[in-house]
Scaffold this active site. Structure first.
Site, mmCIF file in Angstrom:
data_model
loop_
_atom_site.group_PDB
_atom_site.id
_atom_site.type_symbol
_atom_site.label_atom_id
_atom_site.label_comp_id
_atom_site.label_asym_id
_atom_site.label_seq_id
_atom_site.Cartn_x
_atom_site.Cartn_y
_atom_site.Cartn_z
ATOM 1 N N LYS A 48 -4.252 -6.793 3.488
ATOM 2 C CA LYS A 48 -4.248 -5.655 2.560
ATOM 3 C C LYS A 48 -5.685 -5.316 2.127
ATOM 4 C CE LYS A 48 -3.029 -2.459 -0.397
ATOM 5 N NZ LYS A 48 -3.542 -2.488 -1.686
ATOM 6 N N SER B 163 0.827 -1.207 0.000
ATOM 7 C CA SER B 163 0.000 0.000 0.000
ATOM 8 C C SER B 163 0.859 1.255 0.000
ATOM 9 C CB SER B 163 -0.919 0.042 1.218
ATOM 10 O OG SER B 163 -1.666 1.249 1.204
ATOM 11 N N GLU C 26 -9.882 1.906 4.515
ATOM 12 C CA GLU C 26 -9.611 3.130 3.737
ATOM 13 C C GLU C 26 -10.921 3.682 3.141
ATOM 14 O OE1 GLU C 26 -6.411 2.602 0.796
ATOM 15 O OE2 GLU C 26 -7.719 3.532 -0.676
ATOM 16 N N HIS D 238 -7.302 -3.521 4.901
ATOM 17 C CA HIS D 238 -6.733 -2.168 4.894
ATOM 18 C C HIS D 238 -7.526 -1.291 3.924
ATOM 19 C CE1 HIS D 238 -4.343 0.832 2.735
ATOM 20 N NE2 HIS D 238 -3.689 1.049 3.853
ATOM 21 N N ASN D 239 -7.764 -1.808 2.734
ATOM 22 C CA ASN D 239 -8.487 -1.013 1.743
ATOM 23 C C ASN D 239 -9.939 -0.779 2.149
ATOM 24 O OD1 ASN D 239 -6.059 -1.379 0.403
ATOM 25 N ND2 ASN D 239 -7.017 -1.571 -1.596
#
Ligand code: NBP
Length: 477
Positions: free
Chosen positions: A183, A128, A190, A186-187
């Site tokens: 990941k 990222s 986000e 994480h997105n």
């Protein structure tokens, strides 16, 4: 000379990552399906370090020291499989393929299992930070076999972002698809962060009456406090930007239809499969979808709304403070939900993921980097078996202090007809968790009525069914 690492796939991410390795002193073999990109990279940036340009897959593999470390940075999905199919036959047991693309973790699990048969170590690594991060230090979330990290780890630690305390923003997250899973979440987080910031902006604009330039200043102030983060910082930049062609605020000349590439959607899809309520992330994904339904929105503009007066200038400042409280409280909830999803995956896939470590590698390099993550790390360090971030005393106290304002902001939004699905979903989650009793008891009664699905009682062990169609006596199921 041979290369310590190779990168194939030299679009923005791959070439920046290759340059990052080279700038850190590694000899890097570079390769791309079409050789023009390979030559362009070496011509433009060859002076930054030691590159070995390879035109063919065979040349590329031969340029690598053994055991080989080969980073794949191509478009996720079919292209990744195509590249693996091309390279795997050229590799030997002990060699390593690192997929730095945005792969779905289920694909990573499948690829890892297949390559393991051949003795090849397959590392699905979430990366990222966008192109800037790839060049100057991303946050890296590698999964795959633990032994891969012995030789790969130190290299990744060198090229990764460093947190404020100097520690590298990379760790071996867990086996097979764990890195890409983390990941993905994480997105998802986000998406939620961006949606909450968007709602705060719209409230400051439509309820408090501030201009984009004034809101940029408010965000700059917030960025010096507990909301200090990359996303708040760039939000201020975007809001302060003026369109050169029209002289209008930039945000007013952009079509208000948000796009998405899929990782947020995956986060929600997988959460549904795992039975984890990630309502804040889901609302963020749905808000983007809704914004894109142009025809539906056009057809709906004449629908009735409330007639509430905006706030006076005197009230606006206090309201802005309340919005900060609402944003912060909602943010705690979306991180709580995201970490719950990772926790659930630990159980489902038998992954030994250290949640505190995950928070710590998100402190630098990535899009959600924030001072806040240090506090999440501290919460898990203090209590690794924390059932939920909301059970952490510090977060619980902060929400307790914020909740009156949080509720007021949602009331004001509702009264003015400003949609705040993120704030409201976060509050509903919070209230549902702390509720003494939920209407789920009624749901169970309904299910038993129409489908004899049975229920449990609060006062006795066992499963029960009421004879709804008969004398309504209760039987043990
Ligand atoms: P793209 O996702 O645009 O992919 C372009 C690269 O894939 C080119 O090198 C292209 O080769 C190669 N490629 C394709 Br398309 N099909 C191929 C095939 N069948 N065989 C071999 N190579 C093939 O590049 P990117 O934006 O640099 O992203 C790379 C990866 O990193 C993606 O998985 C992306 O999701 C991920 N990622 C991107 C970001 C970001 O901010 N952009 C951030 C984090 C992760 P060609 O030059 O010959 O067409």
């Amino acid at each position: 000379t041979s290369a310590q690492i190779g990168v194939t796939g030299l679009a923005v991410m791959g070439s920046n990552l290759a340059r990052n390795f080279a700038r850190n002193g590694y000899t890097v073999a570079v390769h791309n399906r079409s050789a023009a990109k390979t030559h362009a990279l070496v011509e433009e940036h060859g002076h930054e370090g030691d590159f070995i340009a390879a035109e063919t897959a065979k040349e590329f593999v031969q340029a690598l020291e053994r055991p080989r470390r080969l980073v794949v940075m191509v478009k996720a999905g079919g292209p990744t499989d195509a590249v693996i199919e091309e390279f795997a036959p050229l590799l030997e047991p002990g060699d390593m393929i690192i997929d730095g693309g945005n792969a779905h973790f289920a694909d990573t699990r499948r690829r890892e299992a297949a390559l393991r048969e051949q003795g090849i170590l397959f590392v699905g690594a979430g990366i990222s930070g966008g192109e800037e991060g790839a060049l100057n230090g991303p946050s890296i979330m590698p999964g795959g076999p633990a032994e891969s990290y012995d030789s790969l780890g130190p290299m990744l630690e060198k090229i990764s972002a460093k947190a404020a305390d100097g520690s590298p923003c990379v760790t071996h997250v867990g086996p097979d698809g764990a890195g890409h899973f983390v990941k993905m979440v994480h997105n998802g987080i986000e998406y939620a962060d961006m949606q909450l910031i968007g709602e705060a902006y719209q409230l400051l604009r439509d309820v408090a009456g501030y201009s984009p330039a004034q809101i940029a200043e408010i965000f700059r102030t917030w960025n010096t406090g507990r909301l200090d983060s990359y996303l708040i910082e760039i939000t201020a930049e975007v809001l302060a930007h003026v369109d050169a062609a029209t002289g209008k605020p930039f945000v007013d000349v952009v079509v208000d239809q948000a796009e998405q590439k899929g990782t947020g959607r995956w986060t929600v899809q997988i959460a549904l499969d795992l039975g984890v309520p990630v309502s804040g992330i889901a609302e963020a994904v749905f808000a983007r979808s809704l914004s894109g339904h142009a025809a539906l929105r056009d057809a709906s503009r004449s629908l009735a709304g409330p007639k509430a007066a905006p706030l006076s200038a005197a009230e606006a400042g206090a309201f802005a403070d309340r919005v900060e409280q609402a944003l912060y409280a909602s943010k705690i909830v979306s991180y709580t939900q995201g970490f719950h999803e990772i926790d659930a995956a630990r159980g489902e896939y038998d992954w030994d993921i250290d949640l505190g470590k995950v928070a710590s590698i998100w402190r630098g390099g990535c899009i959600i980097r924030a001072a806040f993550l240090d506090r999440i790390r501290a919460a898990y360090d203090a209590r690794p078996d924390l059932p939920s971030l909301l059970s952490d005393e510090t977060f619980a106290q902060e929400i307790a202090a914020a909740q009156d304002d949080w509720r007021e902001v949602i009331v004001a939004a509702t009264r003015q007809g400003v949609p705040t699905p993120g704030f409201a979903a976060a509050l509903a989650y919070y209230d549902a968790l702390r509720a003494e009793r939920l209407p789920a008891a009624l749901t169970q009664g309904q299910r038993d009525f129409f489908g004899a699905h049975t229920y449990r009682r609060v006062d006795r062990e066992g499963s029960f069914h009421t004879l709804w169609g008969g004398d309504r006596s209760e039987v043990e199921a």
